[in-house]
Design a protein around this motif. Structure first.
Motif, PDB file in Angstrom:
ATOM      1  N   GLU A  73       0.854  -1.175   0.000  1.00  0.00           N
ATOM      2  CA  GLU A  73       0.000   0.000   0.000  1.00  0.00           C
ATOM      3  C   GLU A  73       0.896   1.233   0.000  1.00  0.00           C
ATOM      4  OE1 GLU A  73      -3.480   2.223  -0.084  1.00  0.00           O
ATOM      5  OE2 GLU A  73      -3.199   0.057  -0.335  1.00  0.00           O
ATOM      6  N   ASN A  75       2.111   4.877   0.403  1.00  0.00           N
ATOM      7  CA  ASN A  75       1.583   5.936   1.270  1.00  0.00           C
ATOM      8  C   ASN A  75       2.337   7.257   1.196  1.00  0.00           C
ATOM      9  OD1 ASN A  75       3.877   5.231   2.649  1.00  0.00           O
ATOM     10  ND2 ASN A  75       2.836   4.492   4.478  1.00  0.00           N
ATOM     11  N   TYR A 180       6.074   2.439   1.247  1.00  0.00           N
ATOM     12  CA  TYR A 180       4.871   1.624   1.144  1.00  0.00           C
ATOM     13  C   TYR A 180       4.782   0.702   2.343  1.00  0.00           C
ATOM     14  CZ  TYR A 180       8.098  -1.851  -0.959  1.00  0.00           C
ATOM     15  OH  TYR A 180       9.139  -2.712  -1.212  1.00  0.00           O
TER      16      TYR A 180
END
Length: 646
Positions: A73, A75, A180
């Motif tokens: 993910e 970020n 991430y």
């Protein structure tokens, strides 16, 4: 009821679902730097607009995202550029840069990021564009697309600015800086993937060993051969990946083996390796004289890095949490992006930093800060520890006044990172001084002096452990957190010839006395501090510079004949695993405490109706038997590894 009474075939009996479900508290944040291709690799690229505010010159950027795991993910996202010329002062408003998705229509007005650049900005200035919009765009471009196309332009009237494209100095080329989050960063896939296990050179296994009331204090250790093969003289001679032993057979065959030495997989390389390592993402790195080959353990594809012929790779390269590669030669420290990368960029470093090693070979291997943003090396010639920006190679600070005592054929001491401090001895494998340097500021926090000081290992509570003056010592921060104080740890007499130290996540200490053919073990108390006496065993023939700790608490090493040996602790107590013991949550969905752990006993029995939820990641090791009682429930995503015998 099922009873496992025979020796297990293979390294571990693995009971696991194919897909993992993990909790947020098992996640980890990874920093990475990606190479960016600009305008087919031209040296400089202009960004300009005419007097009617229409873009004339644009900078098109291609970013390959294949090295980012599919479950990551993203970020934080920053595009880093370096100006190739000064922005004239006549442009009193400067230049407003606008970053777009190049896949959109050229007339799109929805920018991903904007950044003003002042009119008096000089050449060589770093310009960064960062926004949540850029992150969202990159998330959409993750695999299977794997490539993001960005377009940089300006609509300022008569504005012009130029940036480096593919610069001769790698750190001036465009770069994408990302962080991430990996949601299932469970320990143990890359169990022991480089000489001192991780990029911090911690020397510590990520696994914890079950140790209630200091019961993990074995009466003795047994030694057994692992297979009947002999292996190549590489560094490190042995690795552990995904519960499998990894070693080089012949000149260039990397073998993956179970605990009994049976070959499960062989990867043939086109380079005779001096050093080997494995990334957490599952790439094998083999370093030859002037070539580094990167090979995925599963799947196809291979990449190579060619080191200039006039240079020699001095030490085992360091692998970052993102799979990036830090290589030290007698001329430069290089950083390379994590594979896979496009063919056109495979041989291009992210940056390089010139050292003063020359023919002395006096530069240490790299150690990374725990957040992966700083790379530390020690230079013998200047007697300095140097902190480099891991993304750009820029020097953050240089702490001089750390003299290194090293003969021509001695190895360089290795910097060890623990929390915000960096530790290094003045000589290897043992020295007479241990320097403590603040990893953020470069301030010298203290020096410990004595005889036969081993390279430290990282321990719990921001501590490190080492042998000094024939005793195990612990160095920890004081109550104010500003200075370090030394305290005793364990009761280990006659350790003057110990030169190798390892630890596990529980705080147990493992040491090797190669001069006297001895193996030492110090059990930790419930707070994770080595507290009991040393268990010492004679280990004739064991001569490993890379003693490694497996997930089940076994220790593996090399003999002088390049044969593999396992050192196995014997525990005399039985153990019953129940929902209460494992601290199953009230809703039955998670293991609250006793997870990412190894349970070891003579006999192990599971309680009836034991429930193992999706976040389970445990090892069960029994000397004689494991009994799975009726009603055992294993959720999808759980990882249970069980083994009987040695």
């Amino acid at each position: 009821m099922r009873r496992l009474c025979a020796r297990a075939i293979g390294f571990l009996l693995a009971i696991a679902a194919p897909s993992a479900i993990a909790l947020a508290d098992t996640s980890t944040t990874v920093a990475t730097t990606l190479a960016v291709q600009a305008e087919a690799g031209t040296p400089t690229v202009a960004v300009s607009a005419d007097k009617f505010k229409q873009p004339v010159d644009r900078m098109t950027l291609g970013v390959y995202l294949g090295a980012i795991p599919a479950n990551a993910e993203i970020n934080s996202c920053t595009l880093r550029l370096v100006t190739a010329s000064e922005v004239p002062k006549t442009q009193y408003n400067g230049v407003l840069l606008q970053l777009f998705d190049a896949a959109q229509d050229a007339k799109s007005t929805k920018s991903l990021a904007v950044r003003p650049v002042n009119a008096d900005t000089p050449a060589g200035k770093v310009v960064e564009l960062s926004s949540a919009g850029l992150c969202q765009d990159l998330k959409a471009a993750k695999p299977p697309a794997s490539t993001a196309q960005l377009r940089l332009q300006t609509t300022n009237a008569d504005a012009q600015i130029s940036f480096y494209g593919r610069a001769a100095e790698p750190s001036k080329s465009p770069r994408l800086l990302l962080t991430y989050v990996l949601p299932n960063s469970w320990p143990g896939r890359a169990d022991w993937s480089q000489p001192r296990r991780d990029a911090q050179q911690s020397g510590r296994s990520p696994w914890r060993i079950y140790n209630p009331d200091q019961r993990y204090d074995p009466s003795r250790f047994s030694v057994r051969p692992v297979g009947s093969n002999s292996f190549a003289d590489v560094s490190p001679p042995l690795l552990l990946y995904n519960r499998q032993l990894v070693a080089v057979s012949g000149e260039a065959n990397v073998q993956f083996m179970d605990a009994n030495g049976a070959v499960l997989k062989t990867i043939a390389l086109d380079v005779k390796p001096k050093f080997i390592a494995i990334s957490p993402q599952g790439w094998l790195y083999a370093t030859g004289e002037n070539r580094i080959v990167m090979q995925p353990i599963a799947g196809q594809g291979r990449a190579a890095i060619d080191i200039p012929e006039a240079q020699t790779v001095l030490n085992p390269p360091t692998i970052g949490a993102d799979g990036s590669l830090y290589v030290v030669t007698n001329t430069y420290v290089y950083a390379y992006p994590a594979p896979p990368v496009p063919v056109s960029l495979a041989n291009v470093p992210l940056w390089r930093y010139r050292t003063g090693a020359g023919n002395s070979n006096g530069v240490s291997t790299v150690a990374l800060s725990e957040d992966g943003r700083t790379a530390y090396v020690v230079d013998q010639q200047s007697g300095a520890m140097i902190a480099l920006d891991a993304a750009t190679g820029a020097e953050k600070w240089k702490r001089e006044g750390l003299p290194i005592s090293r003969a021509e054929n001695d190895p360089m001491p290795v910097p060890v990172v623990a929390d915000r401090a960096v530790f290094v001895t003045n000589k290897a494998p043992t020295g007479s001084a241990l320097y403590i340097v603040d990893g953020v500021t470069g301030a010298l926090l203290g020096t410990v002096s004595g005889k036969d000081i081993t390279a430290p290992v990282a321990g719990p509570e921001q501590s490190v452990y080492y042998f000094r003056d024939d005793a195990l010592r612990r160095l920890r921060r004081d109550a104010a957190g500003e200075k370090f104080e030394e305290v005793g740890a364990g009761n280990c007499p006659n350790t003057a010839s110990v030169d190798l130290l390892r630890a596990d996540q529980s705080g147990n200490i493992y040491a090797l006395d190669r001069k006297n053919n001895g193996f030492l073990f110090v059990a930790a108390d419930n707070s994770g501090v080595p507290a009991s006496k040393c268990m010492r065993e004679a280990m004739p023939g064991l001569d490993s510079a890379s003693l490694i700790i497996a997930a089940d608490g076994s220790v593996y090493g090399y003999t002088r004949k390049h044969e593999l040996q396992a050192i196995v602790a014997e525990e005399n107590n039985g153990l019953v695993l129940s929902n209460q013991f494992l601290k199953l949550s009230q809703d039955g969905n998670v293991l609250v405490e006793n997870n990412d752990m190894t349970f070891r006993a003579t006999d192990v029995t599971t309680d009836p109706k034991l429930s193992l939820p999706a976040n389970t990641n445990i090892n069960i090791v029994a000397d004689k038997s494991i009994v799975f009682s009726p009603g055992l429930r294993i959720a999808v995503g759980a990882r249970l590894h069980a083994r009987v015998g040695d």
